[in-house]
Write an enzyme that holds these catalytic residues in place. Structure first.
Site, PDB file in Angstrom:
ATOM      1  N   ASP A  94     -19.075  15.799   4.441  1.00 27.01           N
ATOM      2  CA  ASP A  94     -19.125  15.045   3.119  1.00 27.01           C
ATOM      3  C   ASP A  94     -20.597  14.681   2.777  1.00 27.01           C
ATOM      4  O   ASP A  94     -21.388  14.908   3.759  1.00 27.01           O
ATOM      5  CB  ASP A  94     -18.284  13.635   3.185  1.00 27.01           C
ATOM      6  CG  ASP A  94     -18.120  13.095   1.815  1.00 27.01           C
ATOM      7  OD1 ASP A  94     -18.550  13.646   0.896  1.00 27.01           O
ATOM      8  OD2 ASP A  94     -17.029  12.391   1.857  1.00 27.01           O
TER       9      ASP A  94
HETATM   10  C1  BGC Z   1     -17.777  11.911  -1.776  1.00 29.72           C
HETATM   11  C2  BGC Z   1     -16.865  13.141  -1.575  1.00 29.72           C
HETATM   12  C3  BGC Z   1     -17.638  14.182  -2.926  1.00 29.72           C
HETATM   13  C4  BGC Z   1     -18.784  14.351  -2.643  1.00 29.72           C
HETATM   14  C5  BGC Z   1     -19.676  15.316  -3.426  1.00 29.72           C
HETATM   15  C6  BGC Z   1     -19.274  12.142  -1.612  1.00 29.72           C
HETATM   16  O1  BGC Z   1     -19.860  11.033  -1.749  1.00 29.72           O
HETATM   17  O2  BGC Z   1     -16.995  11.253  -0.560  1.00 29.72           O
HETATM   18  O3  BGC Z   1     -15.593  13.034  -1.996  1.00 29.72           O
HETATM   19  O4  BGC Z   1     -16.670  15.339  -2.944  1.00 29.72           O
HETATM   20  O5  BGC Z   1     -19.805  13.203  -2.479  1.00 29.72           O
HETATM   21  O6  BGC Z   1     -19.743  14.794  -4.678  1.00 29.72           O
END
Ligand code: BGC
Length: 766
Positions: A297
């Site tokens: 993530d």
């Molecule tokens: C989120 C994810 C997301 C990623 C990219 C993160 O902060 O938890 O779900 O896909 O950012 O934007």
């Protein structure tokens, strides 16, 4: 410009004796098969790569440069640009539009040594430009085909815009409405989440053609169990909960062929998910034989330092790589340290090769090696985005997502003429909030508001009064920021409008950006002065239809008691207002059912129907003793239970029949019920099957959803709905730490919600 095959595809596969799993259609998690050509191509590319280039494939950067401007010269952007040109970037996120994607892809395939294409990721969570309902709302439709189609629409638009990978579906089972990300998933039930996960994966990935994007199943795992519903907070769950509640939807998505997974911000058993080998290696890659790759993530590798699990980024990169994280989103950990870690013997090159293989394989499967510009077609981009049929598609699923919570005094459906209607509430006239959170490619103001939807019905007179704004706490981004609104100056106008109306439609709830990532709430009531507005208008005229627009369950006990009609209208996307108006006027008969319990009070949260019995369950009624599991100031029951929702039709259940009341290993039984539509209007009902395993090696929930069927029934007609119960259906993660069916007695219920009392029982023997 025509892309020429790079030389590496023609060299003989080198003898890299690393195991490669097979591939099948859109799925790459299928069991051992003979090595397919794709794996040979992957090996031939891998054989040419330096260690730095391998670490580069495992590196993902956020869009860093306005590609129409000059090349970046300083700071982080210059560094990223340099890495891109060296072939040290495997993927980018948050770059969209054919022009920009093409420009960056061109650098990767024409300027780098090995010409390896980038894969472009983006959070296409519920639509790209044409926005579908938020995922939690869609889950309320229980309509798997509609949800698959909604994902297909999202994929088609995103792919036309140059993208090849979406960070969806989120399959986190969510029990705590305080957590802002409940809007992004399918609610509190593992079975419903699993079926929806499969539908969404199929919808996004389709045939992996030019209108498909790779899915990314997230967040692996346990993220939604953040303590107190506070985003990013500590997670502390049992193995039992992990395996029986949290993991099933992930497994279902993997089996449906999802090409990628994303790990999560939280820790599990004290080990952050990004550094968690039990999750990523033992379960996902070994046990489930998942052959795709795992992306971290955002910055989660670096966050292992704040967790207190790594002393610096180098150690974080080592722990992530060794635990099976294949791609680093924005931590700069792999690109900076991985090659050195391999040279120092702290990460094995075999590990790195495995990760790179997985990434390259997905790129091959998406057709990016055959044509890195497969998704870069300006004409297709123009013709595809915002197509009329996509609007029809999201309107269809929006109508199906609406849940009728209460309908007394025959207020609904509305009469089509001769009525004076007052429409009250800021959200009624809001063209942005219905888009909800996570709709980064859709512009503000592009949704049909409820007011606009209602105006299409011209037989009645409409008056609009805002009444009050929706109050929002501090929000990090978004075009509208109302902090702690206490302004009641619009109340008088609302009361005047209410007094002269036959019916009042009040649209209240949450701002579109009040849910989503980082938007946890400690209070689940109507924000700001909206509750006071509701009560003030009620005093002037109680003929109110309350339309809720929200991204999570809210606590609305006063409304549930006093307001005659309540419609859960969520955040329904681009066509929200049309969908709500068509349901209010009865042109669409609502059939949605809640995918999450609605609490009476925040004190009950986390609240979910599939809880355990405890040693002191009581019977839900007041007793003389206080020594049972309850509150002294409120009962345990939810305001509206999981699976609940009304219709303009009325359904009657009868004739519960079982083929037998026992079955044994490899056997099965069927259970059927007659559902009659005893009203004068055709409608749809979600018939639900629940089971309880009465005594087991580990305690089991009081009931669990194990089947459902959405069925349309004509006025006055009856339908027989049948479910099959076999060993697979009653398996769970037992005291033996594996999935198996245990012999014993079971209870079963069938009905229109999780509170149904129509009951039978059976025995499983082996
Ligand atoms: C989120 C994810 C997301 C990623 C990219 C993160 O902060 O938890 O779900 O896909 O950012 O934007």
């Amino acid at each position: 410009m025509k892309y020429k095959f790079p030389h590496y595809l023609f060299i003989a596969p080198l003898a890299i004796a690393l195991s490669c799993g097979g591939t099948k259609n859109t799925g790459i998690s299928s069991a051992k098969e003979e090595k397919l050509p794709i794996d040979r191509k992957v090996d031939s590319v891998l054989a040419l790569m330096t260690l730095e280039e391998k670490a580069g494939q495992m590196n993902q950067y956020n869009g860093f440069w306005e590609v129409t401007g000059p090349a970046p010269k300083d700071g982080a952007a210059a560094l990223k640009y340099d890495h891109l040109k060296k072939g040290w970037v495997g993927s980018m996120l948050n770059v969209k539009g054919v022009k920009d994607v093409r420009a960056l892809q061109k650098i990767a395939v024409e300027e780098t040594r090995l010409h390896i294409p980038l894969i472009f990721g983006f959070d296409v969570i519920h639509g790209y430009k044409t926005i579908s309902p938020i995922p939690l709302a869609e889950a309320a439709s229980w309509d798997l085909e509609a949800m698959q189609h909604s994902a297909e629409i999202a994929a088609a638009e995103a792919a036309a815009s140059g993208l090849n990978w979406t960070f969806a579906p989120m399959v986190d089972v969510s029990r705590d409405a305080r957590w802002g990300r409940v809007m992004e998933g399918a609610g509190e039930d593992p079975y419903l989440n699993s079926r929806i996960a499969e539908a969404r994966v199929k919808g996004f990935q389709g045939n992996l053609g030019e209108f498909s994007v790779a899915a990314c199943v997230k967040h692996f795992a346990g993220y939604s169990f953040a303590e107190a519903g506070r985003d990013y907070n500590t997670v502390d769950i049992s193995d039992n909960t992990l395996h029986n509640i949290i993991l099933p939807p992930f497994k279902a998505a993997s089996e449906a062929g999802a090409l990628t997974f994303m790990n999560s911000f939280n820790e599990l058993e004290g080990i952050p998910a990004t550094g968690n080998a039990y999750l990523q290696r033992d379960i996902l890659k070994d046990k489930w034989n998942f052959k795709g790759f795992v992306v971290s993530d955002w910055g989660s590798m670096g966050e292992m330092i704040s967790h207190g699990y790594a002393k610096d980024m180098k150690e974080a990169a080592m722990k992530a790589a060794n635990a099976g994280s294949d791609m680093d989103m924005e931590s700069y950990g792999f690109v900076t340290h991985l090659a050195a870690l391999v040279r120092e013997g702290k990460v094995s090159e075999a590990n790195v090769n495995d990760a790179v293989r997985r990434i390259l394989r997905v790129k091959f499967m998406m057709g990016l090696f055959d044509d890195p510009y497969k998704y870069c077609n300006e004409a297709r981009e123009q013709q595809t985005i915002g197509k009329k049929e996509f609007h029809d598609g999201v309107l269809d699923v929006a109508k199906k997502s609406i849940v009728l919570l209460k309908n007394e005094k025959n207020l609904l459906p509305l009469k089509k003429d001769g009525q004076k209607i007052a429409v009250i509430g800021a959200l009624a006239n809001d063209k942005t909030s219905p888009l909800g959170s996570w709709r980064i490619a859709a512009a503000d103001g592009t949704a049909v508001s409820v007011l606009e939807g209602l105006k299409k019905y011209t037989g009645n007179t409409l008056t609009y009064a805002k009444g009050a704004d929706v109050a929002v706490g501090t929000i990090a981004f978004g075009s509208e920021t109302h902090i702690n609104m206490t302004d009641k100056s619009g109340f008088a106008e609302a009361v005047t409008a209410a007094k002269s109306a036959d019916v009042i439609i009040m649209v209240l709830g949450e701002h579109g950006l009040q849910t989503g990532e980082g938007r946890s709430r400690a209070d689940l009531s109507l924000p700001g002065v909206q509750q006071e507005l509701l009560e003030t208008v009620y005093k002037a005229n109680p003929n109110i239809v309350l339309v809720l627009n929200n991204g999570r369950p809210l606590t609305i006990p006063w409304a549930a008691k006093n307001i005659p009609a309540i419609l859960e209208g969520w955040q329904l996307g681009t066509e929200a207002g049309n969908a709500i108006a068509q349901v209010l006027y009865g042109d669409y008969n609502p059939s949605g059912k809640l995918p999450m319990s609605f609490p009476k009070s925040i004190g009950q949260v986390p609240l979910y129907y599939n809880h355990k019995s405890t040693g002191r369950p009581g019977n839900g009624q007041p007793t003389e003793s206080v020594f049972w599991s309850h509150y002294i100031d409120i009962d345990n029951a939810p305001l509206y239970p999981f699976g609940y929702g009304l219709s303009y039709s009325k359904f009657e259940y009868s004739n519960l029949k079982m083929s037998s009341n026992s079955f044994s290993k490899d056997g099965k039984i069927t259970v059927s019920v007659d559902v009659k539509n005893i009203s004068g209007v055709e409608g749809k009902e979600v018939v639900q099957l629940y089971l309880q395993d009465l005594v087991a090696s580990v305690t089991r929930p009081v009931r669990e959803l194990k089947g459902f069927e959405l069925t349309a029934i004509r006025a006055g007609q009856s339908k027989t709905v049948t479910f099959t119960i076999d060993e697979k259906l009653i398996e769970f993660y037992t005291a033996n730490k594996k999935f198996e069916a245990e012999p014993g007695d079971f209870k079963l219920w069938i009905g229109g919600d999780s509170n149904t009392t129509m009951e039978a029982s059976f025995t499983y023997t082996n």
